[in-house]
Write an enzyme that holds these catalytic residues in place. Structure first.
Site, PDB file in Angstrom:
ATOM      1  N   SER A  21       0.825  -1.206   0.000  1.00 60.25           N
ATOM      2  CA  SER A  21       0.000   0.000   0.000  1.00 60.25           C
ATOM      3  C   SER A  21       0.864   1.264   0.000  1.00 60.25           C
ATOM      4  CB  SER A  21      -0.888  -0.002   1.250  1.00 60.25           C
ATOM      5  OG  SER A  21      -1.724   1.121   1.246  1.00 60.25           O
ATOM      6  N   LYS A  45      -4.150   1.939  -2.098  1.00 59.51           N
ATOM      7  CA  LYS A  45      -3.847   3.053  -1.201  1.00 59.51           C
ATOM      8  C   LYS A  45      -4.709   2.900   0.056  1.00 59.51           C
ATOM      9  CE  LYS A  45      -3.415   7.947  -1.913  1.00 59.51           C
ATOM     10  NZ  LYS A  45      -1.982   7.706  -1.774  1.00 59.51           N
ATOM     11  N   SER A  46      -4.214   3.374   1.197  1.00 64.56           N
ATOM     12  CA  SER A  46      -5.032   3.373   2.415  1.00 64.56           C
ATOM     13  C   SER A  46      -6.059   4.482   2.319  1.00 64.56           C
ATOM     14  CB  SER A  46      -4.158   3.648   3.647  1.00 64.56           C
ATOM     15  OG  SER A  46      -3.717   2.470   4.244  1.00 64.56           O
ATOM     16  N   ASN A  69       9.075   8.925   5.149  1.00 65.74           N
ATOM     17  CA  ASN A  69       7.954   9.688   4.614  1.00 65.74           C
ATOM     18  C   ASN A  69       6.886   9.943   5.656  1.00 65.74           C
ATOM     19  OD1 ASN A  69       5.086   8.402   3.832  1.00 65.74           O
ATOM     20  ND2 ASN A  69       6.605   6.772   3.987  1.00 65.74           N
ATOM     21  N   ASN A 125      -4.994  -0.903   7.990  1.00 60.48           N
ATOM     22  CA  ASN A 125      -3.738  -0.211   8.292  1.00 60.48           C
ATOM     23  C   ASN A 125      -3.774   0.198   9.760  1.00 60.48           C
ATOM     24  OD1 ASN A 125      -1.502   1.404   8.526  1.00 60.48           O
ATOM     25  ND2 ASN A 125      -1.960   2.733   6.780  1.00 60.48           N
ATOM     26  N   CYS A 128       0.144   3.181  10.663  1.00 59.83           N
ATOM     27  CA  CYS A 128       0.796   4.408  10.192  1.00 59.83           C
ATOM     28  C   CYS A 128       1.488   5.044  11.396  1.00 59.83           C
ATOM     29  CB  CYS A 128      -0.205   5.388   9.595  1.00 59.83           C
ATOM     30  SG  CYS A 128       0.552   6.970   9.218  1.00 59.83           S
ATOM     31  N   LYS A 163      -2.425  -5.133   9.207  1.00 64.38           N
ATOM     32  CA  LYS A 163      -1.034  -4.685   8.985  1.00 64.38           C
ATOM     33  C   LYS A 163      -0.508  -4.056  10.269  1.00 64.38           C
ATOM     34  CE  LYS A 163       2.019  -2.307   5.745  1.00 64.38           C
ATOM     35  NZ  LYS A 163       2.103  -1.594   4.472  1.00 64.38           N
ATOM     36  N   ILE A 189       6.152  -5.755   7.980  1.00 64.85           N
ATOM     37  CA  ILE A 189       5.887  -4.682   8.926  1.00 64.85           C
ATOM     38  C   ILE A 189       5.517  -3.396   8.184  1.00 64.85           C
ATOM     39  CG2 ILE A 189       7.396  -5.498  10.774  1.00 64.85           C
ATOM     40  CD1 ILE A 189       9.630  -3.708   9.680  1.00 64.85           C
ATOM     41  N   GLY A 215      12.298   0.691   3.261  1.00 64.87           N
ATOM     42  CA  GLY A 215      13.415   0.385   2.359  1.00 64.87           C
ATOM     43  C   GLY A 215      14.447  -0.546   2.972  1.00 64.87           C
TER      44      GLY A 215
HETATM   45  C1  DHB Z   1       2.062   7.025   5.925  1.00 64.46           C
HETATM   46  C2  DHB Z   1       1.256   5.940   6.191  1.00 64.46           C
HETATM   47  C3  DHB Z   1       1.835   4.754   6.600  1.00 64.46           C
HETATM   48  O1  DHB Z   1       1.099   3.644   6.894  1.00 64.46           O
HETATM   49  C4  DHB Z   1       3.216   4.684   6.737  1.00 64.46           C
HETATM   50  O2  DHB Z   1       3.773   3.541   7.134  1.00 64.46           O
HETATM   51  C5  DHB Z   1       4.010   5.768   6.462  1.00 64.46           C
HETATM   52  C6  DHB Z   1       3.427   6.936   6.055  1.00 64.46           C
HETATM   53  C7  DHB Z   1       1.478   8.303   5.529  1.00 64.46           C
HETATM   54  O3  DHB Z   1       0.501   8.372   4.795  1.00 64.46           O
HETATM   55  O4  DHB Z   1       2.007   9.319   5.968  1.00 64.46           O
END
Ligand code: DHB
Length: 305
Positions: A21, A45-46, A69, A125, A128, A163, A189, A215
């Site tokens: 995702s 995408k989430s 990110n 998700n 995040c 996740k 993960i 990464g």
């Molecule tokens: C974002 C969402 C995530 O699940 C992640 O692991 C890293 C960044 C985000 O949208 O900012």
């Protein structure tokens, strides 16, 4: 014959790779392209209940060995995005719809709505690392993970994947909680919480200050997490984190993953990464006399589980 196909929770994949995702999944067209490039399945995408702009820029920092990110879960909301899913579903590979939400009720109704789009499974998700009130904030408490999974399961009839976050003392406990709540598989993960500072500007580079590290740098963490989860639960594990080669995928599979997801390597190298990774897994299997991917799952465990 060497067979690259796998079956995860009834989903049939022609090879063990999935698009993770958050990368190249903004439009139906890009998801179809990724499937054409060789991905065995696509994770969308989430998406949340309503449109969301996300964080300001800079939202991505390229590091030597990975990416940091903090996009802030930007998305058009599930109603608009369902048009893109409809297109993605024409690709002919399983499509897994990713959702995020702030409460268990919101997540459960998103899962139900996601099922309504025709996807083959839903990925929650729960991980995040920074969007306040979402993801890892609710996904790092086993009791909450369990009740979220239970509620999502009660509202859906397709497989539910949880996740999980690695930002926890025991990811095995989170996986166990997901299993108790009825999750059909766990995905491990998501990103690790990180920060980069500009010495010249004397401030964090990301507008959000904190972001998620992904990464090559996180591969050993992901492999360790999958290894621990495989010992903790009986449901399938899908491995993700730093996979860019067949050997990386095989490491995850031997730790206990039934399939793998690739995200940052798609961002760095393009969608050709799927056929590269699959081809290298196939070559490894041939050289090491494995006829099925399944025969490699978890073999790094002393007891062969
Ligand atoms: C974002 C969402 C995530 O699940 C992640 O692991 C890293 C960044 C985000 O949208 O900012």
């Amino acid at each position: 014959m060497t067979d690259l196909s796998v079956e995860v929770c009834g989903l049939k994949l022609r090879n063990p790779t999935m698009l993770a995702s958050g990368v190249l999944d903004e439009t139906g067209k890009s998801m179809v392209e990724v499937a054409k490039s060789g991905a065995g399945a696509i994770v969308t995408k989430s998406v949340g209940s309503t449109p969301r702009e996300g964080h300001g820029t800079p939202s991505v920092v390229e590091l030597e060995n990975g990416l940091l990110n903090a996009m802030g879960l930007p998305n058009p909301g599930i109603d608009l995005y369902s048009e893109e899913i409809e297109i993605a579903l024409t690709a002919g590979v399983p499509v897994i719809g990713s959702v995020f939400g702030g409460t268990e009720d919101e997540i459960a109704s998103l899962a139900a709505k996601m099922e309504g789009t025709g996807v083959h499974a839903v990925e929650l998700n729960l991980s995040c690392p920074h969007a306040r009130g979402y993801g890892a904030e609710i996904g790092s408490t086993p009791e909450l993970v369990e009740s979220i999974c239970r509620k999502a399961k009660s509202r859906t009839s397709i497989p539910i994947f949880a996740k999980l976050t690695p930002n926890t003392p025991s990811i095995g406990d989170l996986a166990l909680a997901a299993e108790r709540g009825g999750a059909d598989a766990v995905v491990a993960i998501n990103t690790l919480k990180g920060m980069a500072i500009s010495p010249e500007a004397r401030m964090p580079i990301l507008a959000n200050k904190v972001g998620g590290l992904s990464g090559p740098a996180i591969k050993p963490v992901g492999v360790r997490c999958v290894f621990e989860i495989h010992e903790a639960v009986d449901i399938p594990v899908i491995g993700v984190g730093g996979i860019a080669s067949g050997r990386d995928a095989v490491e995850y599979i031997m730790a206990g993953a039934s399939a793998v997801q690739i995200g940052t390597a798609v961002w760095m190298h393009g969608p050709g990464i799927f056929s590269k990774v699959s081809g290298e897994v196939l070559k490894f299997m041939k050289e090491n006399s494995y006829s099925k991917v399944k025969d490699m799952v978890g073999v790094a465990h002393a007891d062969g589980r």
